[in-house]
Design a protein around this motif. Structure first.
Motif, PDB file in Angstrom:
ATOM      1  N   ILE A  56       0.852  -1.192   0.000  1.00 42.85           N
ATOM      2  CA  ILE A  56       0.000   0.000   0.000  1.00 42.85           C
ATOM      3  C   ILE A  56       0.888   1.242   0.000  1.00 42.85           C
ATOM      4  CG2 ILE A  56      -1.662   1.302   1.406  1.00 42.85           C
ATOM      5  CD1 ILE A  56      -2.666  -1.498   2.388  1.00 42.85           C
ATOM      6  N   ILE A  57       0.504   2.239  -0.794  1.00 46.99           N
ATOM      7  CA  ILE A  57       1.197   3.526  -0.784  1.00 46.99           C
ATOM      8  C   ILE A  57       0.689   4.294   0.431  1.00 46.99           C
ATOM      9  CG2 ILE A  57       1.521   5.726  -1.980  1.00 46.99           C
ATOM     10  CD1 ILE A  57       1.021   4.152  -4.618  1.00 46.99           C
ATOM     11  N   VAL A  58       1.613   4.789   1.245  1.00 44.88           N
ATOM     12  CA  VAL A  58       1.249   5.483   2.477  1.00 44.88           C
ATOM     13  C   VAL A  58       1.669   6.943   2.398  1.00 44.88           C
ATOM     14  CG1 VAL A  58       1.589   5.586   4.980  1.00 44.88           C
ATOM     15  CG2 VAL A  58       1.512   3.359   3.813  1.00 44.88           C
ATOM     16  N   VAL A  59       0.741   7.834   2.733  1.00 41.37           N
ATOM     17  CA  VAL A  59       1.071   9.234   2.961  1.00 41.37           C
ATOM     18  C   VAL A  59       0.795   9.491   4.435  1.00 41.37           C
ATOM     19  CG1 VAL A  59       0.814  10.114   0.626  1.00 41.37           C
ATOM     20  CG2 VAL A  59      -1.187   9.942   2.054  1.00 41.37           C
ATOM     21  N   ALA A  60       1.731  10.149   5.089  1.00 41.38           N
ATOM     22  CA  ALA A  60       1.662  10.295   6.538  1.00 41.38           C
ATOM     23  C   ALA A  60       1.951  11.735   6.938  1.00 41.38           C
ATOM     24  CB  ALA A  60       2.668   9.345   7.192  1.00 41.38           C
ATOM     25  N   PRO A  61       1.638  12.068   8.187  1.00 38.34           N
ATOM     26  CA  PRO A  61       1.932  13.415   8.655  1.00 38.34           C
ATOM     27  C   PRO A  61       3.419  13.728   8.546  1.00 38.34           C
ATOM     28  CG  PRO A  61       0.550  12.251  10.239  1.00 38.34           C
ATOM     29  CD  PRO A  61       0.998  11.251   9.221  1.00 38.34           C
ATOM     30  N   GLY A  62       3.729  14.992   8.311  1.00 35.67           N
ATOM     31  CA  GLY A  62       5.117  15.429   8.313  1.00 35.67           C
ATOM     32  C   GLY A  62       5.678  15.372   9.723  1.00 35.67           C
ATOM     33  N   GLU A  63       6.963  15.136   9.811  1.00 33.44           N
ATOM     34  CA  GLU A  63       7.626  15.089  11.109  1.00 33.44           C
ATOM     35  C   GLU A  63       8.730  16.137  11.135  1.00 33.44           C
ATOM     36  OE1 GLU A  63       8.911  11.270  12.623  1.00 33.44           O
ATOM     37  OE2 GLU A  63       7.561  10.256  11.233  1.00 33.44           O
ATOM     38  N   SER A  64       8.850  16.823  12.267  1.00 32.48           N
ATOM     39  CA  SER A  64       9.906  17.827  12.376  1.00 32.48           C
ATOM     40  C   SER A  64      11.000  17.399  13.346  1.00 32.48           C
ATOM     41  CB  SER A  64       9.326  19.170  12.827  1.00 32.48           C
ATOM     42  OG  SER A  64       8.947  19.084  14.185  1.00 32.48           O
ATOM     43  N   GLY A  65      10.644  16.600  14.342  1.00 28.80           N
ATOM     44  CA  GLY A  65      11.626  16.182  15.321  1.00 28.80           C
ATOM     45  C   GLY A  65      11.933  17.249  16.359  1.00 28.80           C
ATOM     46  N   GLU A  66      11.304  18.400  16.220  1.00 22.98           N
ATOM     47  CA  GLU A  66      11.500  19.501  17.165  1.00 22.98           C
ATOM     48  C   GLU A  66      10.229  20.335  17.189  1.00 22.98           C
ATOM     49  OE1 GLU A  66      13.782  22.692  14.364  1.00 22.98           O
ATOM     50  OE2 GLU A  66      14.911  20.918  14.959  1.00 22.98           O
ATOM     51  N   PRO A  67      10.079  21.202  18.178  1.00 20.20           N
ATOM     52  CA  PRO A  67       8.874  22.045  18.233  1.00 20.20           C
ATOM     53  C   PRO A  67       8.740  22.902  16.972  1.00 20.20           C
ATOM     54  CG  PRO A  67      10.079  22.163  20.305  1.00 20.20           C
ATOM     55  CD  PRO A  67      10.957  21.421  19.335  1.00 20.20           C
ATOM     56  N   VAL A  68       7.488  23.142  16.581  1.00 21.00           N
ATOM     57  CA  VAL A  68       7.226  23.974  15.400  1.00 21.00           C
ATOM     58  C   VAL A  68       6.474  25.227  15.820  1.00 21.00           C
ATOM     59  CG1 VAL A  68       7.211  22.027  13.794  1.00 21.00           C
ATOM     60  CG2 VAL A  68       5.079  22.749  14.845  1.00 21.00           C
ATOM     61  N   SER A  69       6.636  26.274  15.044  1.00 16.18           N
ATOM     62  CA  SER A  69       5.923  27.525  15.299  1.00 16.18           C
ATOM     63  C   SER A  69       4.462  27.359  14.892  1.00 16.18           C
ATOM     64  CB  SER A  69       6.563  28.661  14.512  1.00 16.18           C
ATOM     65  OG  SER A  69       6.327  28.480  13.123  1.00 16.18           O
ATOM     66  N   ASP A  70       3.632  28.305  15.304  1.00 18.17           N
ATOM     67  CA  ASP A  70       2.229  28.276  14.893  1.00 18.17           C
ATOM     68  C   ASP A  70       2.110  28.351  13.376  1.00 18.17           C
ATOM     69  OD1 ASP A  70       1.353  28.105  17.515  1.00 18.17           O
ATOM     70  OD2 ASP A  70       0.921  30.246  17.700  1.00 18.17           O
ATOM     71  N   GLU A  71       2.947  29.160  12.755  1.00 22.26           N
ATOM     72  CA  GLU A  71       2.931  29.279  11.289  1.00 22.26           C
ATOM     73  C   GLU A  71       3.298  27.949  10.629  1.00 22.26           C
ATOM     74  OE1 GLU A  71       5.141  31.744   7.711  1.00 22.26           O
ATOM     75  OE2 GLU A  71       5.208  32.544   9.747  1.00 22.26           O
ATOM     76  N   GLN A  72       4.321  27.293  11.149  1.00 18.20           N
ATOM     77  CA  GLN A  72       4.719  25.991  10.600  1.00 18.20           C
ATOM     78  C   GLN A  72       3.607  24.961  10.794  1.00 18.20           C
ATOM     79  OE1 GLN A  72       8.343  25.773  12.915  1.00 18.20           O
ATOM     80  NE2 GLN A  72       9.598  25.917  11.057  1.00 18.20           N
ATOM     81  N   LYS A  73       2.954  24.980  11.961  1.00 17.82           N
ATOM     82  CA  LYS A  73       1.861  24.039  12.212  1.00 17.82           C
ATOM     83  C   LYS A  73       0.731  24.271  11.216  1.00 17.82           C
ATOM     84  CE  LYS A  73      -1.342  22.187  15.650  1.00 17.82           C
ATOM     85  NZ  LYS A  73      -2.047  21.534  14.596  1.00 17.82           N
ATOM     86  N   ASN A  74       0.420  25.534  10.937  1.00 16.39           N
ATOM     87  CA  ASN A  74      -0.626  25.833   9.956  1.00 16.39           C
ATOM     88  C   ASN A  74      -0.269  25.289   8.585  1.00 16.39           C
ATOM     89  OD1 ASN A  74      -2.218  27.142  11.858  1.00 16.39           O
ATOM     90  ND2 ASN A  74      -1.390  29.159  11.387  1.00 16.39           N
ATOM     91  N   VAL A  75       1.002  25.407   8.196  1.00 16.22           N
ATOM     92  CA  VAL A  75       1.463  24.868   6.909  1.00 16.22           C
ATOM     93  C   VAL A  75       1.311  23.352   6.900  1.00 16.22           C
ATOM     94  CG1 VAL A  75       3.492  24.509   5.452  1.00 16.22           C
ATOM     95  CG2 VAL A  75       3.007  26.784   6.367  1.00 16.22           C
ATOM     96  N   LEU A  76       1.753  22.706   7.972  1.00 14.30           N
ATOM     97  CA  LEU A  76       1.659  21.239   8.046  1.00 14.30           C
ATOM     98  C   LEU A  76       0.206  20.777   8.026  1.00 14.30           C
ATOM     99  CD1 LEU A  76       4.427  20.456  10.701  1.00 14.30           C
ATOM    100  CD2 LEU A  76       4.536  20.077   8.218  1.00 14.30           C
ATOM    101  N   ASP A  77      -0.661  21.482   8.746  1.00  9.79           N
ATOM    102  CA  ASP A  77      -2.086  21.113   8.764  1.00  9.79           C
ATOM    103  C   ASP A  77      -2.705  21.213   7.374  1.00  9.79           C
ATOM    104  OD1 ASP A  77      -1.948  20.632  11.489  1.00  9.79           O
ATOM    105  OD2 ASP A  77      -2.969  22.491  12.062  1.00  9.79           O
ATOM    106  N   ALA A  78      -2.428  22.303   6.660  1.00  9.03           N
ATOM    107  CA  ALA A  78      -2.969  22.478   5.304  1.00  9.03           C
ATOM    108  C   ALA A  78      -2.407  21.424   4.354  1.00  9.03           C
ATOM    109  CB  ALA A  78      -2.651  23.879   4.788  1.00  9.03           C
TER     110      ALA A  78
END
Length: 101
Positions: free
Chosen positions: A32-54
């Motif tokens: 199966i082809i899997v697409v998964a959430p992005g991982e940063s390995g460190e805390p993200v800013s609110d702006e980065q979280k918004n980008v990841l969510d979109a």
């Protein structure tokens, strides 16, 4: 019948990164082809979280179905939004653990 492997988008809380990796591995070895959430390995800013969510919503668009990794039945706010989005776009949604109705 698809002329390509099924595409599954994994959703779930970042607290379950190890569980999501295990599900990713299991699905991948099942062909199966899997697409998964992005991982940063460190805390993200609110702006980065918004980008990841979109970006994750676009991953849901690519998928044939959504699999929610929810040990103990836990579903957080972001995952709830992703589930609602997937259902609104007609994607089947399944869970790794039972959830309350």
């Amino acid at each position: 019948m698809l002329d390509r492997p099924e595409i599954v988008c994994i959703c779930g809380s970042a607290r379950f990164v190890d569980e999501m990796r295990a599900v990713n591995r299991e699905l991948t070895f099942a062909g199966i082809i899997v697409v998964a959430p992005g991982e940063s390995g460190e805390p993200v800013s609110d702006e980065q979280k918004n980008v990841l969510d979109a970006l994750h919503l676009r991953k849901i668009d690519l998928a044939d179905r959504v699999l929610v990794v929810n040990p103990g039945g836990y579903i957080g706010e972001s995952t709830s939004r992703e589930i609602a989005y997937a259902r609104a776009t007609g994607k089947p949604v399944t869970f790794t653990a039972p959830v309350d109705a």
